[in-house]
Structures are given as C-alpha cells and as structure tokens.
Design a protein around this motif. Sequence first.
Motif, PDB file in Angstrom:
ATOM      1  N   PRO A 190       0.814  -1.226   0.000  1.00  0.00           N
ATOM      2  CA  PRO A 190       0.000   0.000   0.000  1.00  0.00           C
ATOM      3  C   PRO A 190       0.841   1.266   0.000  1.00  0.00           C
ATOM      4  O   PRO A 190       0.431   2.287  -0.564  1.00  0.00           O
ATOM      5  N   LEU A 191       2.033   1.232   0.614  1.00  0.00           N
ATOM      6  CA  LEU A 191       2.859   2.450   0.645  1.00  0.00           C
ATOM      7  C   LEU A 191       3.455   2.751  -0.726  1.00  0.00           C
ATOM      8  O   LEU A 191       3.771   3.904  -1.031  1.00  0.00           O
TER       9      LEU A 191
ATOM     10  N   ASP B 185       1.758   2.242  -3.565  1.00  0.00           N
ATOM     11  CA  ASP B 185       0.641   2.916  -4.264  1.00  0.00           C
ATOM     12  C   ASP B 185       0.470   4.345  -3.752  1.00  0.00           C
ATOM     13  O   ASP B 185       0.350   5.294  -4.530  1.00  0.00           O
ATOM     14  N   LYS B 186       0.500   4.483  -2.425  1.00  0.00           N
ATOM     15  CA  LYS B 186       0.307   5.805  -1.817  1.00  0.00           C
ATOM     16  C   LYS B 186       1.439   6.760  -2.234  1.00  0.00           C
ATOM     17  O   LYS B 186       1.213   7.914  -2.589  1.00  0.00           O
TER      18      LYS B 186
ATOM     19  N   ASP C  44       1.083   7.812  -5.894  1.00  0.00           N
ATOM     20  CA  ASP C  44       0.010   8.812  -6.044  1.00  0.00           C
ATOM     21  C   ASP C  44       0.528  10.194  -5.635  1.00  0.00           C
ATOM     22  O   ASP C  44       0.291  11.187  -6.331  1.00  0.00           O
ATOM     23  N   ALA C  45       1.237  10.249  -4.500  1.00  0.00           N
ATOM     24  CA  ALA C  45       1.750  11.544  -4.006  1.00  0.00           C
ATOM     25  C   ALA C  45       2.775  12.129  -4.978  1.00  0.00           C
ATOM     26  O   ALA C  45       2.732  13.321  -5.297  1.00  0.00           O
TER      27      ALA C  45
END
Length: 215
Positions: free
Chosen positions: A197-198, A200-201, A204-205
């Motif tokens: 998940p990090l 993907d996160k 995105d950022a």
Amino acid sequence: MKFFIDTANLNEIREAAALGLIDGVTTNPSLIAREGDVDFKQHIAAICEIVQGPVSAEVTSVDTEGMLREGREVARVAPNVVVKCPLTRDGLKATRQLTEEGFKVNVTLCFSAAQAILAAKAGAAYISPFIGRLDDIGQNGLVLLAEIIEIYRNYDWGTEVLAASLRHPIHVVEAARMGADVATLPFKVIEQLMKHPLTDKGLDAFLSDWKKSGR
Ligand code: G3P
C-alpha cells in the motif's frame, strides 16, 4: 531462488511469463482438471511452448508400471517436461527407473523429512514439500522446509528443494530466507508479492506533486 508458477491455466502462464519472473511451471491433476475438457498431453505441449524452463506433468497411475508408461509418454511431449511422481513406494521405484533412463522427476506430496531423504536417494531432480497443506492441519509447513534444506545441505544429492503449496507472501519470503532452490506459486501469490500500500500511496503523491508543479 527460481520461481515456478503453480497452475495449468494458459492465460496465467502467459501473463506470468510476460512479467519475466517465471523460470518454470508445476501442474497437478487437480489443476489440469480445473481447465475443463483439455487433452492432457496437448495441454502440456501448449505450456511448454510458452515456458522454456522445467514444466512438471504429473502421472495418475498408482503402480510403478503405469507411472513408467505415463512418465515416458509425457516426457516425449517436450524436452523441458519433468515427470511428477507421488511419494509412495511405487512412486519412488518409478523415480529411480525414470531417472536412470535420463528423465527428470519431481517427487510430489512430500510431508516429512524422512520422505524427502528417500526421494533424494531415489535420484529425484526435485522434492516438493507441501507447506500450506501442513499448515492446514496445524503443523508448521515451514519447519519441514527448513529441515529438508538442512539435511540436503549435508550431502551432494543433486535434488533441488521445490517449496510447494505456498499460499501467501510470508511463505515465499521464508522459503527464500532458508535458501529453497525453487518456489512454486499460484498466480494470485505472484500478484500479492508485488503489492504494497505504501508503494501505491507514494506513487500517487509523487504524481500529484508533479502535476501541481505545473509540468
Ligand atoms: O502443485 C502442488 C501444490 O503446490 C498444491 O498446492 O494449494 O493445492 O495445497 P495447494
């Protein structure tokens, strides 16, 4: 550690091969049956056209003679076919004979270190301990994998340890930590290995900051 994909589904095999992560394929009668009314040998031939590395094709006879007949037949399908025999008395006899005839054998359905010793003594190219199925009955499958690797390191038997019945990323990471020669993975587990998940996160950022900066 080599990665094999544990499936008989041609789409999954094609997709995993396209990822460039796959060194071989393992199948079993249940996985072949899941593909519907396919011809076994033609299906193995189709898999061997996609993947150049070892492709395990399992016999369904329970007697040595039947295993030898089936093993010799399926091995003729392509040079990269590995005959898969069960870890039974007849399976060990077939393993010894097929090995002496120059075929590679993957001994499957291994649930103890004692069985793994016998497979190596019979000349198997691969031993397949089933990790997840031991977990299913409340025994730690990874403990068995560690035992087999420890024992095999004491000798020069030439049998590769193929960690099978792997169900999730922790199985794969632990198999790699122990130095298993091969891990065979369902397609779903290959996908799970990629995900964080990090990641993907973070992506995105990065992309939104880049956009906001007007570039
Ligand atoms: O191909 C043998 C093995 O990997 C099967 O796994 O999940 O049916 O126990 P599983």
